[in-house]
Design an enzyme around this catalytic site. Structure first.
Site, PDB file in Angstrom:
ATOM      1  N   ASP A   1      30.430  50.337  39.231  1.00  0.00           N
ATOM      2  CA  ASP A   1      29.777  50.318  40.527  1.00  0.00           C
ATOM      3  C   ASP A   1      28.754  51.783  40.573  1.00  0.00           C
ATOM      4  O   ASP A   1      29.270  52.657  39.534  1.00  0.00           O
ATOM      5  CB  ASP A   1      30.167  50.179  41.743  1.00  0.00           C
ATOM      6  CG  ASP A   1      31.473  51.047  41.920  1.00  0.00           C
ATOM      7  OD1 ASP A   1      31.528  52.322  41.250  1.00  0.00           O
ATOM      8  OD2 ASP A   1      32.216  50.994  43.016  1.00  0.00           O
ATOM      9  N   SER A   2      28.226  52.067  41.387  1.00  0.00           N
ATOM     10  CA  SER A   2      27.565  53.564  41.436  1.00  0.00           C
ATOM     11  C   SER A   2      28.324  54.413  42.209  1.00  0.00           C
ATOM     12  O   SER A   2      27.839  55.673  42.311  1.00  0.00           O
ATOM     13  CB  SER A   2      26.137  53.213  42.004  1.00  0.00           C
ATOM     14  OG  SER A   2      26.253  52.764  43.476  1.00  0.00           O
ATOM     15  N   GLY A   3      29.311  54.152  43.108  1.00  0.00           N
ATOM     16  CA  GLY A   3      29.712  55.123  44.006  1.00  0.00           C
ATOM     17  C   GLY A   3      29.187  54.905  45.345  1.00  0.00           C
ATOM     18  O   GLY A   3      30.022  55.220  46.531  1.00  0.00           O
ATOM     19  N   GLY A   4      28.218  54.104  45.428  1.00  0.00           N
ATOM     20  CA  GLY A   4      27.404  54.016  46.660  1.00  0.00           C
ATOM     21  C   GLY A   4      28.423  53.648  48.070  1.00  0.00           C
ATOM     22  O   GLY A   4      28.263  54.005  49.094  1.00  0.00           O
ATOM     23  N   PHE A   5      29.040  52.307  47.387  1.00  0.00           N
ATOM     24  CA  PHE A   5      29.975  51.753  48.507  1.00  0.00           C
ATOM     25  C   PHE A   5      30.905  52.510  48.987  1.00  0.00           C
ATOM     26  O   PHE A   5      31.093  52.604  50.245  1.00  0.00           O
ATOM     27  CB  PHE A   5      30.374  50.636  47.934  1.00  0.00           C
ATOM     28  CG  PHE A   5      31.162  49.655  48.948  1.00  0.00           C
ATOM     29  CD1 PHE A   5      30.616  49.174  50.081  1.00  0.00           C
ATOM     30  CD2 PHE A   5      32.542  49.562  48.784  1.00  0.00           C
ATOM     31  CE1 PHE A   5      31.383  48.335  50.905  1.00  0.00           C
ATOM     32  CE2 PHE A   5      33.497  48.927  49.765  1.00  0.00           C
ATOM     33  CZ  PHE A   5      32.924  48.367  50.825  1.00  0.00           C
TER      34      PHE A   5
ATOM     35  N   ASP B   1      22.911  52.847  45.594  1.00  0.00           N
ATOM     36  CA  ASP B   1      22.116  52.326  46.741  1.00  0.00           C
ATOM     37  C   ASP B   1      22.717  52.749  48.106  1.00  0.00           C
ATOM     38  O   ASP B   1      23.771  53.495  48.038  1.00  0.00           O
ATOM     39  CB  ASP B   1      22.430  50.652  46.715  1.00  0.00           C
ATOM     40  CG  ASP B   1      23.859  50.370  46.629  1.00  0.00           C
ATOM     41  OD1 ASP B   1      24.730  51.190  46.157  1.00  0.00           O
ATOM     42  OD2 ASP B   1      24.264  49.335  47.141  1.00  0.00           O
TER      43      ASP B   1
ATOM     44  N   GLN C   1      19.531  45.112  48.759  1.00  0.00           N
ATOM     45  CA  GLN C   1      20.221  45.113  50.365  1.00  0.00           C
ATOM     46  C   GLN C   1      19.222  44.527  51.125  1.00  0.00           C
ATOM     47  O   GLN C   1      18.604  43.715  50.989  1.00  0.00           O
ATOM     48  CB  GLN C   1      20.380  46.794  50.643  1.00  0.00           C
ATOM     49  CG  GLN C   1      21.351  47.555  49.654  1.00  0.00           C
ATOM     50  CD  GLN C   1      22.808  47.134  50.063  1.00  0.00           C
ATOM     51  OE1 GLN C   1      23.104  46.336  50.789  1.00  0.00           O
ATOM     52  NE2 GLN C   1      23.622  47.344  49.125  1.00  0.00           N
TER      53      GLN C   1
ATOM     54  N   GLY D   1      26.061  44.844  49.547  1.00  0.00           N
ATOM     55  CA  GLY D   1      26.164  44.611  51.179  1.00  0.00           C
ATOM     56  C   GLY D   1      26.828  43.295  52.050  1.00  0.00           C
ATOM     57  O   GLY D   1      26.795  43.540  53.129  1.00  0.00           O
TER      58      GLY D   1
ATOM     59  N   ASP E   1      33.132  40.306  41.696  1.00  0.00           N
ATOM     60  CA  ASP E   1      34.444  41.229  41.549  1.00  0.00           C
ATOM     61  C   ASP E   1      35.002  41.293  42.922  1.00  0.00           C
ATOM     62  O   ASP E   1      34.389  41.042  44.229  1.00  0.00           O
ATOM     63  CB  ASP E   1      33.781  42.542  41.343  1.00  0.00           C
ATOM     64  CG  ASP E   1      33.317  43.472  42.486  1.00  0.00           C
ATOM     65  OD1 ASP E   1      32.103  43.321  42.854  1.00  0.00           O
ATOM     66  OD2 ASP E   1      34.216  44.202  43.045  1.00  0.00           O
TER      67      ASP E   1
ATOM     68  N   CYS F   1      50.640  25.905  38.877  1.00  0.00           N
ATOM     69  CA  CYS F   1      50.236  26.930  37.969  1.00  0.00           C
ATOM     70  C   CYS F   1      50.943  27.206  36.764  1.00  0.00           C
ATOM     71  O   CYS F   1      52.070  26.874  37.001  1.00  0.00           O
ATOM     72  CB  CYS F   1      50.430  28.171  38.723  1.00  0.00           C
ATOM     73  SG  CYS F   1      49.535  29.737  38.171  1.00  0.00           S
TER      74      CYS F   1
ATOM     75  N   CYS G   1      50.842  30.056  34.944  1.00  0.00           N
ATOM     76  CA  CYS G   1      50.846  31.403  34.529  1.00  0.00           C
ATOM     77  C   CYS G   1      52.486  31.888  34.353  1.00  0.00           C
ATOM     78  O   CYS G   1      53.281  31.421  34.472  1.00  0.00           O
ATOM     79  CB  CYS G   1      50.164  32.095  35.851  1.00  0.00           C
ATOM     80  SG  CYS G   1      51.511  32.736  37.138  1.00  0.00           S
TER      81      CYS G   1
ATOM     82  N   CYS H   1      54.762  32.047  37.122  1.00  0.00           N
ATOM     83  CA  CYS H   1      55.217  30.455  37.909  1.00  0.00           C
ATOM     84  C   CYS H   1      55.996  29.863  36.696  1.00  0.00           C
ATOM     85  O   CYS H   1      56.854  28.993  37.210  1.00  0.00           O
ATOM     86  CB  CYS H   1      53.765  29.629  38.178  1.00  0.00           C
ATOM     87  SG  CYS H   1      53.121  30.277  39.640  1.00  0.00           S
TER      88      CYS H   1
ATOM     89  N   HIS I   1      49.884  36.572  38.837  1.00  0.00           N
ATOM     90  CA  HIS I   1      49.673  35.365  39.509  1.00  0.00           C
ATOM     91  C   HIS I   1      48.337  35.198  39.959  1.00  0.00           C
ATOM     92  O   HIS I   1      47.359  34.210  39.730  1.00  0.00           O
ATOM     93  CB  HIS I   1      50.566  34.838  40.280  1.00  0.00           C
ATOM     94  CG  HIS I   1      50.246  33.767  41.106  1.00  0.00           C
ATOM     95  ND1 HIS I   1      50.399  32.157  40.523  1.00  0.00           N
ATOM     96  CD2 HIS I   1      49.848  33.265  42.212  1.00  0.00           C
ATOM     97  CE1 HIS I   1      49.895  31.047  41.509  1.00  0.00           C
ATOM     98  NE2 HIS I   1      49.526  31.886  42.198  1.00  0.00           N
TER      99      HIS I   1
END
Lengths: 377, 377
Positions: free
Chosen positions: B93-97, B147, B190, B217, B267, B305, B307, B310, B336
């Site tokens: 990511d850009s770091g904006g958030f 952003d 945005q 956003g 994500d 499941c 996995c 499990c 899991h």
């Protein structure tokens, strides 16, 4: 018999020997190091990771498992092996050492120990019979007799009374033990740092006829030369054909010195504990990977190590994980320390097999400059 | 071009599509879920564990890596892939958030954002150019434009100015980007929760000609119906042949609803975060395995499941690990949740392929009674 033990070869130049310990869950080559899984898990590790690095037996702590989640719950889960998904061998201690460590929270009497929980302060009582009952419920391959582990330093008179109490408790444990076909009960030799008491304890405990014997109370002794003296006093009195276990000891130097004095089995929390503080064992001594010195060091923890951690990650990355409080850092350091120790045991067994244990010792201590003084046992 | 994207099939009954995203580190089937590796590690997991469960791309956080250990150190380590031993794709990511989330610690100006470190209070400045420089140093396969992520709720006038600023910053990012052959830079749309602003932002950002587009956003928007409305407004304006990424969103229900509205990439920290609190995702909704109700429940977290967790461990054991603060508990629950989510993405892609996505949605929400209301996005 739950276990079978064979000495395969005796070192001609030291007390060391290689052997095979067969339990209901597999065959273990000795001398062996047992990683500690206090609370039904070797901290940060999966069973598969432990097996991949050659772990044949782990230790579980009776006191901790009795307190949480409780031995009856574990019994209903099908025993400790099933509960924690570990299909190789397990040794459980008796809870004696942990109860001893509670300090003011416990009171030792002839019938057993009254104590308060370290978790919620609730009152509890563990007797020799109870310690055996708990371990029978856990279903470990090797159980330990309930002993009193005296403090260090300790007056002679206290040590003598304590040693005698440990013998009386050992007899009660033998009587209480139900599953002799699937679980082996080991006796524990005490006697603090007094040579005559150690010899007397060895004579009393071995006269009871356990399938294996531990030397207890030495992981609380600070100077290692005292520990080694006590081993030299005690081990020769243990029947040659029985496995000998040095409880709570496992720094690399003490592993080598213990083997030289005839010890077959070791356990220690050192490997996993220092790992979680960002300290690792290497062929050139301890390395505190948290230190700023490693911020841009892109070499592995130990250039001579071929563990997963050393093959894939740099000191700089692992330091970053520790600084950022990331769990992967704890995993990678723990993995390395356990792998390092298990490989050291491989080297020790090979050295006994090929008659160069004293040379291995010298190489390890001198050539690699191992920082013995800085290692706890 | 650093990446290639192909839409392989368009769902006839929804906006969903399946595609292939090719980066310098592999081919990723979309729609895809990207586990978050904020500090150069997906919390508790090794790269091998992530790959074994089919992870093709993970997310790294530019703000966190810039602060610690620093992008220049990572560059000297050979880039983020090398530093963290991950040879598949990475999106940063850009770091904006993150900078937006600092609240009072930051000040937004035309040139960029002045802020204080959440670690040591030191002063920093991130501009669009700096965000690109950091990501160029990290060497991620996909970079995000810097952003402004406005708060929610947010006044119309603020949202409008913020949207325009994000566009100006996007242009500056494009100009500053050096490694266009090995790193693809995505633009971010945005506009808060205002339909006209979202449309205008989509028009402005797409006119700049990025190789991929994100809708930003919306992970700060509480009601999910607003998020879905904004997607319906925005996604149709993104060029059909470009990948579309919904940032920070990834609860199971939002994954399905997002795919239906044409999203290719997601994500979310939800999977790993709730795992560390002892909460797991199952085919029958969330399960708080810490709860006393599971103390003696010897069934797996999710009976449907397959996995590692499990297949090998019971709810009772995992609960014990959480109660005892054992790291293996965090590992097993995280494993899991990520596995559950990646398998859900498999099912979603299969449903698009075989034209039964609406039925999958109904089955997932209705038959299994997924507790949508209780899930964050």
């Amino acid at each position: 018999m739950a276990i079978e033990f064979k000495v395969l070869k005796q070192c001609k130049r030291t007390g060391a020997r290689i052997g095979e310990l067969k339990t209901p869950h597999g065959v273990i080559k000795t001398p062996v190091f047992m990683p500690v899984g206090t609370q039904a898990t070797v901290k940060t590790m999966t069973p598969e990771e432990l097996k991949d690095m050659g772990t044949g037996i782990i230790l579980g702590n009776t006191y901790h498992l009795y307190m949480r989640p409780g031995h009856e719950l574990i019994m209903r889960a099908g025993g400790l092996h099933n509960f924690m998904n570990w299909d190789r061998s397990i040794l459980t201690d008796s809870g004696g050492f942990q109860v001893f460590s509670l300090g003011n929270l416990r009171e030792i009497k002839e019938e057993g120990v009254h104590f308060r929980s370290h978790i919620d302060g609730s009152r509890h009582f563990i007797s020799p019979e109870k310690a055996v009952e708990i371990q029978n419920a856990l279903g470990s391959d090797i159980m330990m007799a309930f002993d009193e582990c005296p403090p260090y330093p300790c007056h002679y008179d206290y040590a003598k009374d304590s040693m005698a109490l440990t013998t009386r408790w050992a007899e009660r444990c033998l009587k209480a033990h139900k599953n002799t076909k699937t679980q082996a009960l080991f006796g524990i030799i005490q006697g603090s740092v007094y040579r005559d008491l150690r010899r007397e304890s060895a004579r009393q405990i071995t006269s009871l006829g356990f399938p294996g014997y531990a030397v207890g109370g030495l992981s609380v002794v600070e100077p290692k030369d005292i520990m080694y003296s006590m081993l030299e006093e005690t081990v020769p009195l243990i029947p040659y054909q029985k496995p000998r276990y040095l409880m709570g000891v496992g720094s690399p130097d003490a592993l080598i010195e213990g083997v030289i004095r005839g010890i077959d089995m070791f356990d220690c929390v050192l490997q996993t504990r220092i790992a979680r503080n960002g300290t690792v064992m290497t062929s050139r001594g301890r390395l505190v990977v948290r230190n700023a010195a490693y911020a841009e060091d892109f070499s592995p923890l130990d250039p001579e190590c071929d563990c997963y951690t050393c093959k894939n990650y740099s000191r700089a990355y692992i330091r970053h994980l520790f600084k950022a409080n990331e769990i992967l850092g704890l995993r990678l350091a723990t993995h390395h320390n356990l792998y390092f120790t298990l490989r050291l045991m491989d080297k020790i067994r090979e050295a006994i097999e090929r008659d160069f244990l004293p040379e291995l010792r010298d190489e390890f201590f001198i050539k690699y400059g191992y920082q013995m003084k800085n290692m706890q046992h």
